[in-house]
Write an enzyme that holds these catalytic residues in place. Structure first.
Site, PDB file in Angstrom:
ATOM      1  CG  HIS A  97      34.570  38.306  38.738  1.00 58.42           C
ATOM      2  ND1 HIS A  97      33.952  39.381  38.125  1.00 58.42           N
ATOM      3  CD2 HIS A  97      34.389  38.502  40.062  1.00 58.42           C
ATOM      4  CE1 HIS A  97      33.427  40.174  39.036  1.00 58.42           C
ATOM      5  NE2 HIS A  97      33.675  39.663  40.225  1.00 58.42           N
ATOM      6  CG  ASP A 129      33.691  39.587  34.719  1.00 54.63           C
ATOM      7  OD1 ASP A 129      33.755  38.368  34.969  1.00 54.63           O
ATOM      8  OD2 ASP A 129      33.670  40.459  35.601  1.00 54.63           O
ATOM      9  CG  ASN A 221      27.060  45.490  45.280  1.00 55.60           C
ATOM     10  OD1 ASN A 221      27.659  46.083  46.168  1.00 55.60           O
ATOM     11  ND2 ASN A 221      25.750  45.464  45.219  1.00 55.60           N
ATOM     12  CB  SER A 222      30.716  40.859  41.323  1.00 53.07           C
ATOM     13  OG  SER A 222      31.787  41.707  41.619  1.00 53.07           O
TER      14      SER A 222
END
Length: 374
Positions: A97, A129, A221-222
Site C-alpha cells: 500500500h 500487503d 511507519n508503514s
C-alpha cells in the site's frame, strides 16, 4: 501518504508494567543515603545498539501517486513510507500500500545527507500487503531477517520508520509484543483490488498472521522494520489505529519470506511507461467531446514530468497508434507498451482536440509498478 486506518476489532487490550529493583551500591555514596549507579556507555545501551545496527539499512520510500477521484477525475499526490534493505545490491522490502498506484518511486537513505535513488517493483503480494523494490546500487548496508515464529508475548521490540513524514530523519519507538497471530481488517481507500465494506463502501484489506505491539506505529511507519533486540527483522510495520493508544500491527516476517525470495530469484521484468490516464473512445464520448475519431485512447490527464507530458501530449489528445501499431482502445495501449523496452524512443500518433493529426517521438520511461497507468 496513503495511510491505513484500522477499525478496532480487538475485544480487549492487555497492558502491564514491570519494575526493576537495582542492587545496593557498595560505595561511599550509599552510606550517605544516596544510591549511585554507573551510567551505561551509549554503545552498550541495548536499544541504541539495535538502532545503530538497523538504521543504516532503513530507507524512506516516497511516491508520486496518479489516481482518479470518486468522479473519475485524475488527481496527483505524494506518499511517504518506509522500507528496509535485505540485499546489498539494492533489494528493499516495504508494504504494497506504500507504493500501490505510484507513477514514480523514490528511495532515500537514512544518512544525514540522504542519497536518492529511483526504484521499481520487482515482486509483490498485495493481498498480504508486501512489495519488493530494487534500486541500482551496490555495497549497501543490510538488515538480517529473524524468525517471527520464535517471538514470545512480552518480548521487547523496536520499530523504525519515517513517522508522520517529519523532517530530521526516521523515528525510533520501542515496546513489547502484545499479541501474536491477530487477524485484522484495515481500510485502504487506495486499494483497487480489495473488497469494500461499510456505507459509503470503502476498500478493506484483511491481514492475518499479524503481530500486535505497543511500540508506536504512526503514519509513515508503514513498510518499516519491527526488530528484536538482536537487530533482526521480525515484522513489517503495516497499520495503526488513530482511535486507540498503544496498538500497532506488523506483518510477521515468516509469512513474507517466500515473496521476498521469489522476487530476488525471478524479479518482474521492467516495462515501458508513457505516463497518461486514458479512456476508450466510444460513440458517446466522441459525440460528447466532438471528437473527429471514433476509436483510440482518449488522454484525460498526464503525469507530471512523465514521458507523454515532456513530449507534448496533453489532455484531449487521442492516441491512435504507438510504434506503428494501431490503438483502438485504452487496453490496446497498455498491451503495446508492455511489449516495448523502457528507454525506447517510439513514434506516437495523435489526433488533437481540433482534429489535427501529428506524430510525436516519445522516449518511454520505466514503469515502477504494474498498475493501470500506461
Amino acid at each position: 501518504m496513503r495511510r491505513l486506518l484500522v477499525p478496532l476489532v480487538l475485544l480487549a487490550v492487555l497492558a502491564s508494567a514491570c519494575s526493576v529493583k537495582l542492587g545496593d551500591q557498595a560505595d561511599s555514596a550509599t552510606t550517605r543515603g544516596a544510591t549511585v549507579t554507573s551510567p551505561i556507555p551509549p554503545t552498550k545501551e541495548p536499544v541504541a545498539a539495535v538502532v545503530n545496527r538497523v538504521l543504516p539499512a532503513t530507507v524512506n520510500v516516497t511516491t508520486d501517486i496518479f489516481s482518479a477521484d470518486q468522479f473519475g477525475n485524475p488527481q496527483e499526490g505524494q506518499g511517504v513510507g518506509t522500507g528496509f534493505i535485505v540485499r546489498s545490491d539494492g533489494v528493499i522490502v516495504t508494504n504494497c500500500h506504500v507504493v500501490e498506484g505510484a507513477s514514480k518511486i523514490t528511495v532515500f537513505s537514512s544518512d544525514k545527507d540522504p542519497a536518492e535513488y529511483d526504484a521499481r517493483l520487482i515482486g509483490a503480494d498485495c493481498l498480504h500487503d508486501l512489495a519488493v523494490l530494487k534500486i541500482d546500487e551496490t555495497g549497501l548496508p543490510t538488515v538480517a531477517l529473524g524468525n517471527s515464529g520464535d517471538l514470545a508475548l512480552g518480548q521487547r521490540v523496536v520499530a523504525i520508520g519515517y513517522a508522520l513524514a517529519l523532517d530530521g530523519g526516521p523515528t525510533v519507538t520501542t515496546g513489547i509484543v502484545s499479541s501474536l497471530d491477530r487477524t485484522i481488517q484495515a481500510q485502504d481507500p487506495g486499494c483497487e483490488t480489495c473488497p469494500t465494506k461499510g456505507e459509503p463502501p470503502v476498500p478493506v484489506r484483511t491481514y492475518s498472521d499479524v503481530i500486535q505491539t505497543d511500540a508506536a506505529i504512526n503514519h509513515g511507519n508503514s513498510g518499516g522494520p519491527l526488530v528484536d533486540m538482536q537487530g533482526r527483522v521480525v515484522g513489517i510495520n503495516s497499520a495503526g489505529d488513530d482511535a486507540a493508544e498503544n496498538i500497532g500491527f506488523a506483518i510477521a516476517i515468516d509469512s513474507a519470506k517466500d515473496t521476498i525470495a521469489k522476487a530476488q530469484e525471478s524479479p518482474l521484468a521492467p516495462t515501458a511507461y508513457l505516463g497518461v490516464s486514458t479512456q476508450p473512445v466510444t460513440a458517446d464520448l466522441a459525440m460528447q467531446l466532438n471528437l473527429s475519431v471514433d476509436q483510440g485512447a482518449y488522454v484525460s490527464a498526464t503525469t507530471n514530468d512523465g514521458p507523454a507530458a515532456a513530449a507534448g501530449i496533453g489532455e484531449g489528445d487521442v492516441i491512435v497508434a504507438v510504434d506503428g501499431r494501431e490503438v483502438r482502445t485504452a487496453e490496446d495501449l497498455g498491451s503495446i507498451l508492455d511489449s516495448i523496452r523502457p528507454d525506447s524512443t517510439v513514434p506516437v500518433e495523435i489526433v488533437g482536440p481540433s482534429g489535427e493529426q501529428r506524430t510525436i517521438q516519445v522516449t518511454l520511461a520505466e514503469r515502477p509498478l504494474p498498475v493501470n497507468i500506461p
